[in-house]
Scaffold this active site. Structure first.
Site, PDB file in Angstrom:
ATOM      1  N   ALA A  35       5.248  62.639  35.945  1.00  0.00           N
ATOM      2  CA  ALA A  35       4.477  62.153  36.630  1.00  0.00           C
ATOM      3  C   ALA A  35       3.996  63.324  37.926  1.00  0.00           C
ATOM      4  O   ALA A  35       2.934  63.970  37.818  1.00  0.00           O
ATOM      5  CB  ALA A  35       4.884  61.146  37.633  1.00  0.00           C
TER       6      ALA A  35
ATOM      7  N   GLU B  93      14.495  54.545  18.074  1.00  0.00           N
ATOM      8  CA  GLU B  93      14.411  55.928  17.589  1.00  0.00           C
ATOM      9  C   GLU B  93      15.632  56.722  17.658  1.00  0.00           C
ATOM     10  O   GLU B  93      15.822  57.572  16.767  1.00  0.00           O
ATOM     11  CB  GLU B  93      13.431  56.611  18.571  1.00  0.00           C
ATOM     12  CG  GLU B  93      11.945  56.401  18.483  1.00  0.00           C
ATOM     13  CD  GLU B  93      10.948  57.196  19.349  1.00  0.00           C
ATOM     14  OE1 GLU B  93       9.742  57.299  18.874  1.00  0.00           O
ATOM     15  OE2 GLU B  93      11.310  57.588  20.504  1.00  0.00           O
TER      16      GLU B  93
ATOM     17  N   VAL C 291      17.948  64.737  46.197  1.00  0.00           N
ATOM     18  CA  VAL C 291      17.382  63.839  47.427  1.00  0.00           C
ATOM     19  C   VAL C 291      18.150  62.584  47.659  1.00  0.00           C
ATOM     20  O   VAL C 291      18.771  62.015  46.780  1.00  0.00           O
ATOM     21  CB  VAL C 291      15.908  63.276  47.052  1.00  0.00           C
ATOM     22  CG1 VAL C 291      15.298  62.485  48.059  1.00  0.00           C
ATOM     23  CG2 VAL C 291      14.902  64.598  46.772  1.00  0.00           C
TER      24      VAL C 291
ATOM     25  N   ALA D  59      10.905  66.312  38.928  1.00  0.00           N
ATOM     26  CA  ALA D  59      10.302  67.128  38.124  1.00  0.00           C
ATOM     27  C   ALA D  59      10.071  66.578  36.879  1.00  0.00           C
ATOM     28  O   ALA D  59      10.316  67.215  35.684  1.00  0.00           O
ATOM     29  CB  ALA D  59      10.956  68.454  38.198  1.00  0.00           C
TER      30      ALA D  59
ATOM     31  N   ALA E  40       5.807  56.984  29.433  1.00  0.00           N
ATOM     32  CA  ALA E  40       5.558  58.439  29.770  1.00  0.00           C
ATOM     33  C   ALA E  40       3.743  58.396  29.859  1.00  0.00           C
ATOM     34  O   ALA E  40       3.394  59.242  30.642  1.00  0.00           O
ATOM     35  CB  ALA E  40       5.869  59.315  28.662  1.00  0.00           C
TER      36      ALA E  40
ATOM     37  N   LYS F 194       2.797  61.057  15.782  1.00  0.00           N
ATOM     38  CA  LYS F 194       3.853  60.809  16.790  1.00  0.00           C
ATOM     39  C   LYS F 194       4.420  62.376  17.277  1.00  0.00           C
ATOM     40  O   LYS F 194       4.422  62.861  18.257  1.00  0.00           O
ATOM     41  CB  LYS F 194       5.083  60.041  16.199  1.00  0.00           C
ATOM     42  CG  LYS F 194       6.551  60.358  16.893  1.00  0.00           C
ATOM     43  CD  LYS F 194       6.195  59.646  18.291  1.00  0.00           C
ATOM     44  CE  LYS F 194       7.793  59.836  18.845  1.00  0.00           C
ATOM     45  NZ  LYS F 194       7.983  59.050  20.265  1.00  0.00           N
TER      46      LYS F 194
END
Length: 426
Positions: A49, A198, A113, A46, A346, A407
């Site tokens: 993508a 960051e 999974v 989740a 991302a 940003k």
């Protein structure tokens, strides 16, 4: 009746404490699919993508196909904001309950999974067949075999681990008030890419406020950022990287460039050349690989747990490849001009997801789909605290106040896609 069903198909039941328990998820997943005779589309993960694909599916597709999603978590996290969770800048805004984001006709299964075969997905609690598989299981830490890194370094690779880093850092600083162990005030970040820069910048600002509140001498805090390449933020031109470095140094961060890590120990980092940087908290941000499920799924050839895909997001060297889509961090898509893999970002994951939604519609409608996926990297912006950033927009450099505003806008776009106008103002 119960025993006749068990005799009919034992996989719909499991034995627990000598009691026969129905496996409801698996039972309804299988029976519903057979009774309705719809194509079964199974999503795994989740992240950016898969959710971008699901959000782009037209409503009418859910009338023609049975859509299911399996995820470890009951929530989605905005991965590019995890550094704020780890630093304590913002713990809550990056996390979203999953069910409100999904079409109510999606069958959501919270499960882990374990393995994927050519016709089934195996989880901790069952197995699931499919007609079409969309695998977007995300990433894990890649330490490149550096001794001790797996054992001693923490990683910002999911929401829970970001919270753990937050807890470790601030607990050690609190402990210093009793132990006076100055190594508890030393934090080293390994990797000077987007995530490392960051995070360390955000942490530097948060620690200044925290130390004032707790009456701890902030001058004793030591933050280090280590990068093996010639400059931090190697995806940017040198002038931008220098601006970022100077900004970090103003925040009190020691920046080590051209510094190859040889070993990670419990209390510090050993560099090529013999230098040892002491720190009781070590964060790894220097590399990722695909989810370990991929390397356990031998029906799909992979490199570093990433399955190479063609221009339709189908795996290479796999029979009946058109029924499988691998997207996001567990896929490897190459630039056709250079034959080199695009870095797993991302931005790439979101575009792959949107593309796959179109392909799924064509598959369900039994229409030919000839459109190939193409990718051109767009804007890349790196925040350095909450009031400054550097980056590129349309391949032109940008920095300062305008860059940080851009940003924030980029981050809000995904939130808007998830929750509409409510998400934009979250």
């Amino acid at each position: 009746m119960l025993f006749s069903l068990l005799k009919l198909n034992k996989k719909y039941f499991k034995i627990k404490n000598n009691t026969i328990m129905p496996n409801f998820y698996l039972f309804f997943y299988q029976i519903k699919g057979k009774s309705m005779q719809k194509k079964k589309i199974l999503f795994l993960g989740a992240g950016y993508a898969t959710l971008s694909a699901i959000k782009a599916l037209p409503d009418e597709l859910f009338e023609k196909a049975q859509v299911s999603l399996i995820s470890n978590y009951s929530y989605h996290y905005h991965t590019i904001l995890l550094h704020k969770v780890a630093s304590n800048e913002d713990i809550y805004s990056s996390k979203y309950d999953l069910l409100p984001l999904l079409n109510p006709k999606i069958n959501f299964i919270q499960d882990k999974v374990l393995k994927i075969s050519k016709d089934k997905v195996f989880t901790q609690n069952g197995e699931f067949d499919f007609d079409i598989l969309v695998c977007g299981l995300g990433f894990a830490k890649e330490t490149f075999g550096i001794k001790g890194m797996q054992e001693y370094a923490l990683s910002i690779d999911n929401y829970e681990n970001a919270l753990k880093i937050n807890e470790v850092i601030y607990n050690k600083i609190q402990d210093y008030k009793n132990t006076h162990n100055e190594d508890d005030l030393k934090i080293t970040v390994c990797g000077g890419g987007l995530s490392g820069v960051e995070f360390v910048a955000s942490l530097a600002k948060e620690l200044k406020t925290f130390c004032q509140k707790e009456q701890i001498d902030h001058d004793k805090i030591e933050l280090s950022l280590i990068e093996a390449m010639d400059q931090i933020l190697p995806m940017f031109e040198k002038k931008l990287a220098l601006k970022a470095k100077h900004r970090l140094e103003q925040l009190g961060v020691k920046v080590y460039e051209k510094s190859k890590i040889i070993e990670c120990e419990k209390n510090g980092i050993k560099l090529d050349g013999g230098m040892f940087i002491k720190a009781n908290t070590i964060i790894w941000t220097a590399g990722v690989r695909g989810n370990s499920v991929i390397e356990n799924s031998t029906d799909f050839p992979s490199t570093r747990s990433r399955v190479e895909v063609d221009a339709f997001m189908h795996p290479l060297n796999v029979e009946n490849a058109s029924k499988y889509f691998f997207i996001g961090d567990n896929s490897l898509f190459k630039d056709p001009k250079t034959n080199t893999p695009y870095p797993p970002t991302a931005q790439l994951a979101l575009r792959e997801g949107a593309y796959v939604a179109k392909a799924l519609k064509a598959l369900v409608d039994e229409e030919e789909f000839k459109q190939e996926f193409s990718f051109v990297s767009g804007n890349t912006v790196c925040s350095i605290g909450n009031d400054y950033a550097v980056g590129t927009v349309l391949h032109k450099p940008i920095s300062g106040y305008l860059a940080i505003k851009l940003k924030i806008f980029i981050e809000k776009l995904w939130q808007y896609q998830l929750e509409g106008i409510k998400g934009f103002f979250k």
